[in-house]
Design a protein around this motif. Sequence first.
Motif, PDB file in Angstrom:
ATOM      1  N   GLN A  97       7.260   6.473 -19.737  1.00 41.30           N
ATOM      2  CA  GLN A  97       5.974   6.041 -20.278  1.00 41.30           C
ATOM      3  C   GLN A  97       5.342   4.953 -19.412  1.00 41.30           C
ATOM      4  O   GLN A  97       4.136   4.920 -19.232  1.00 41.30           O
ATOM      5  CB  GLN A  97       6.119   5.526 -21.713  1.00 41.30           C
ATOM      6  CG  GLN A  97       6.427   6.605 -22.713  1.00 41.30           C
ATOM      7  CD  GLN A  97       7.923   6.885 -22.828  1.00 41.30           C
ATOM      8  OE1 GLN A  97       8.745   6.320 -22.123  1.00 41.30           O
ATOM      9  NE2 GLN A  97       8.271   7.790 -23.726  1.00 41.30           N
ATOM     10  N   ARG A  98       6.164   4.069 -18.879  1.00 40.38           N
ATOM     11  CA  ARG A  98       5.631   2.991 -18.040  1.00 40.38           C
ATOM     12  C   ARG A  98       5.150   3.513 -16.690  1.00 40.38           C
ATOM     13  O   ARG A  98       4.185   3.019 -16.136  1.00 40.38           O
ATOM     14  CB  ARG A  98       6.685   1.915 -17.836  1.00 40.38           C
ATOM     15  CG  ARG A  98       7.036   1.216 -19.123  1.00 40.38           C
ATOM     16  CD  ARG A  98       7.706  -0.099 -18.885  1.00 40.38           C
ATOM     17  NE  ARG A  98       8.284  -0.634 -20.086  1.00 40.38           N
ATOM     18  CZ  ARG A  98       7.602  -1.214 -21.071  1.00 40.38           C
ATOM     19  NH1 ARG A  98       6.310  -1.309 -20.996  1.00 40.38           N
ATOM     20  NH2 ARG A  98       8.221  -1.692 -22.128  1.00 40.38           N
ATOM     21  N   ALA A  99       5.836   4.505 -16.152  1.00 44.00           N
ATOM     22  CA  ALA A  99       5.490   5.034 -14.832  1.00 44.00           C
ATOM     23  C   ALA A  99       4.321   6.012 -14.880  1.00 44.00           C
ATOM     24  O   ALA A  99       3.651   6.224 -13.861  1.00 44.00           O
ATOM     25  CB  ALA A  99       6.709   5.708 -14.210  1.00 44.00           C
ATOM     26  N   TYR A 100       4.051   6.604 -16.041  1.00 45.94           N
ATOM     27  CA  TYR A 100       3.049   7.662 -16.145  1.00 45.94           C
ATOM     28  C   TYR A 100       1.674   7.272 -15.580  1.00 45.94           C
ATOM     29  O   TYR A 100       1.106   8.043 -14.797  1.00 45.94           O
ATOM     30  CB  TYR A 100       2.920   8.134 -17.601  1.00 45.94           C
ATOM     31  CG  TYR A 100       1.920   9.245 -17.764  1.00 45.94           C
ATOM     32  CD1 TYR A 100       2.258  10.559 -17.460  1.00 45.94           C
ATOM     33  CD2 TYR A 100       0.621   8.979 -18.192  1.00 45.94           C
ATOM     34  CE1 TYR A 100       1.344  11.579 -17.585  1.00 45.94           C
ATOM     35  CE2 TYR A 100      -0.306   9.995 -18.322  1.00 45.94           C
ATOM     36  CZ  TYR A 100       0.052  11.288 -18.016  1.00 45.94           C
ATOM     37  OH  TYR A 100      -0.863  12.294 -18.127  1.00 45.94           O
ATOM     38  N   PRO A 101       1.097   6.128 -15.942  1.00 49.35           N
ATOM     39  CA  PRO A 101      -0.236   5.804 -15.398  1.00 49.35           C
ATOM     40  C   PRO A 101      -0.251   5.703 -13.867  1.00 49.35           C
ATOM     41  O   PRO A 101      -1.192   6.162 -13.220  1.00 49.35           O
ATOM     42  CB  PRO A 101      -0.583   4.456 -16.035  1.00 49.35           C
ATOM     43  CG  PRO A 101       0.273   4.377 -17.248  1.00 49.35           C
ATOM     44  CD  PRO A 101       1.533   5.115 -16.904  1.00 49.35           C
ATOM     45  N   LEU A 102       0.796   5.138 -13.303  1.00 45.79           N
ATOM     46  CA  LEU A 102       0.852   5.033 -11.843  1.00 45.79           C
ATOM     47  C   LEU A 102       1.078   6.410 -11.215  1.00 45.79           C
ATOM     48  O   LEU A 102       0.511   6.709 -10.157  1.00 45.79           O
ATOM     49  CB  LEU A 102       1.930   4.045 -11.398  1.00 45.79           C
ATOM     50  CG  LEU A 102       1.943   3.743  -9.907  1.00 45.79           C
ATOM     51  CD1 LEU A 102       0.610   3.171  -9.433  1.00 45.79           C
ATOM     52  CD2 LEU A 102       3.062   2.787  -9.560  1.00 45.79           C
ATOM     53  N   LEU A 103       1.874   7.242 -11.852  1.00 48.05           N
ATOM     54  CA  LEU A 103       2.044   8.618 -11.358  1.00 48.05           C
ATOM     55  C   LEU A 103       0.712   9.357 -11.328  1.00 48.05           C
ATOM     56  O   LEU A 103       0.402  10.054 -10.357  1.00 48.05           O
ATOM     57  CB  LEU A 103       3.037   9.382 -12.238  1.00 48.05           C
ATOM     58  CG  LEU A 103       4.485   9.333 -11.813  1.00 48.05           C
ATOM     59  CD1 LEU A 103       5.394   9.873 -12.911  1.00 48.05           C
ATOM     60  CD2 LEU A 103       4.700  10.089 -10.532  1.00 48.05           C
ATOM     61  N   GLU A 104      -0.081   9.194 -12.365  1.00 51.25           N
ATOM     62  CA  GLU A 104      -1.398   9.834 -12.406  1.00 51.25           C
ATOM     63  C   GLU A 104      -2.293   9.290 -11.295  1.00 51.25           C
ATOM     64  O   GLU A 104      -3.024  10.037 -10.652  1.00 51.25           O
ATOM     65  CB  GLU A 104      -2.054   9.638 -13.777  1.00 51.25           C
ATOM     66  CG  GLU A 104      -1.427  10.485 -14.858  1.00 51.25           C
ATOM     67  CD  GLU A 104      -1.549  11.967 -14.570  1.00 51.25           C
ATOM     68  OE1 GLU A 104      -2.684  12.473 -14.471  1.00 51.25           O
ATOM     69  OE2 GLU A 104      -0.501  12.631 -14.433  1.00 51.25           O
ATOM     70  N   MET A 105      -2.232   7.976 -11.069  1.00 51.68           N
ATOM     71  CA  MET A 105      -3.015   7.378  -9.988  1.00 51.68           C
ATOM     72  C   MET A 105      -2.575   7.926  -8.641  1.00 51.68           C
ATOM     73  O   MET A 105      -3.406   8.249  -7.781  1.00 51.68           O
ATOM     74  CB  MET A 105      -2.868   5.848 -10.005  1.00 51.68           C
ATOM     75  CG  MET A 105      -3.588   5.155  -8.853  1.00 51.68           C
ATOM     76  SD  MET A 105      -3.371   3.365  -8.861  1.00 51.68           S
ATOM     77  CE  MET A 105      -4.774   2.898  -9.884  1.00 51.68           C
ATOM     78  N   LEU A 106      -1.268   8.042  -8.435  1.00 50.82           N
ATOM     79  CA  LEU A 106      -0.755   8.576  -7.172  1.00 50.82           C
ATOM     80  C   LEU A 106      -1.175  10.031  -6.965  1.00 50.82           C
ATOM     81  O   LEU A 106      -1.505  10.427  -5.842  1.00 50.82           O
ATOM     82  CB  LEU A 106       0.769   8.445  -7.115  1.00 50.82           C
ATOM     83  CG  LEU A 106       1.305   7.037  -6.901  1.00 50.82           C
ATOM     84  CD1 LEU A 106       2.798   6.977  -7.204  1.00 50.82           C
ATOM     85  CD2 LEU A 106       1.020   6.581  -5.478  1.00 50.82           C
TER      86      LEU A 106
ATOM     87  N   VAL B 100       0.842  -1.187   0.000  1.00 46.41           N
ATOM     88  CA  VAL B 100       0.000   0.000   0.000  1.00 46.41           C
ATOM     89  C   VAL B 100       0.884   1.246   0.000  1.00 46.41           C
ATOM     90  O   VAL B 100       1.952   1.261   0.603  1.00 46.41           O
ATOM     91  CB  VAL B 100      -0.964   0.010   1.224  1.00 46.41           C
ATOM     92  CG1 VAL B 100      -0.194   0.062   2.523  1.00 46.41           C
ATOM     93  CG2 VAL B 100      -1.939   1.164   1.150  1.00 46.41           C
ATOM     94  N   ILE B 101       0.440   2.245  -0.717  1.00 52.75           N
ATOM     95  CA  ILE B 101       1.004   3.588  -0.632  1.00 52.75           C
ATOM     96  C   ILE B 101      -0.146   4.431  -0.097  1.00 52.75           C
ATOM     97  O   ILE B 101      -1.171   4.599  -0.774  1.00 52.75           O
ATOM     98  CB  ILE B 101       1.477   4.105  -2.000  1.00 52.75           C
ATOM     99  CG1 ILE B 101       2.567   3.202  -2.565  1.00 52.75           C
ATOM    100  CG2 ILE B 101       1.972   5.550  -1.880  1.00 52.75           C
ATOM    101  CD1 ILE B 101       2.919   3.479  -4.013  1.00 52.75           C
ATOM    102  N   THR B 102       0.000   4.893   1.114  1.00 54.80           N
ATOM    103  CA  THR B 102      -1.073   5.662   1.735  1.00 54.80           C
ATOM    104  C   THR B 102      -1.150   7.048   1.108  1.00 54.80           C
ATOM    105  O   THR B 102      -0.198   7.515   0.460  1.00 54.80           O
ATOM    106  CB  THR B 102      -0.858   5.802   3.249  1.00 54.80           C
ATOM    107  OG1 THR B 102       0.322   6.581   3.481  1.00 54.80           O
ATOM    108  CG2 THR B 102      -0.721   4.440   3.924  1.00 54.80           C
ATOM    109  N   ALA B 103      -2.273   7.702   1.336  1.00 53.00           N
ATOM    110  CA  ALA B 103      -2.439   9.072   0.839  1.00 53.00           C
ATOM    111  C   ALA B 103      -1.340   9.975   1.389  1.00 53.00           C
ATOM    112  O   ALA B 103      -0.833  10.853   0.684  1.00 53.00           O
ATOM    113  CB  ALA B 103      -3.824   9.600   1.220  1.00 53.00           C
TER     114      ALA B 103
END
Length: 116
Positions: free
Chosen positions: A93-102, A35-38
Motif C-alpha cells: 500500500q505504501r509503495a503503490y503511489p510511487l509505483l504508479e508514478m514510475l 533521480v530515477i531516470t525514465a
Amino acid sequence: MLITFKSQTSPDVTMYQEHAHRILDVLSKSHTRGVITAAEAAHAIKLLEQEVALSKLHPEVDAEHANHSHSHHLPDEDESAEMAEKNHIGFAQRAYPLLEMLRAARDGGDNVVWGI
C-alpha cells in the motif's frame, strides 16, 4: 520528516521519510535526494514489484517492520499485536503511489526526482 517525489507525468507523491527509506533502499537510491531516470524506471518498477510480492508472501515480516517504523514507545506484547492488526498498512500500500508514478514516468519518458 517528509519526502516528496516529483515527476512531470503525474501528481507529487509525499510520504514519511521512514516509509520512503525502505523503498529507496530497495532501489539502492539516496534517502536525501536523487533521480530515477525514465531509462531506469522499468528496472525500478520490477524491483518494487518483487518487494511487494515478498511482503505479501511474508506479512508477519511486513507487520514487524511497520511496527518498528511507527513505535514512539515500546509497547507490550499484547499492545503490539493489537496495533499490528488495527493499523497495519503494508509495504504494498505504501509503495503503490510511487509505483504508479514510475509507470507514468516510464511511459511518458520522464524522470522521478526527490529532495531537490
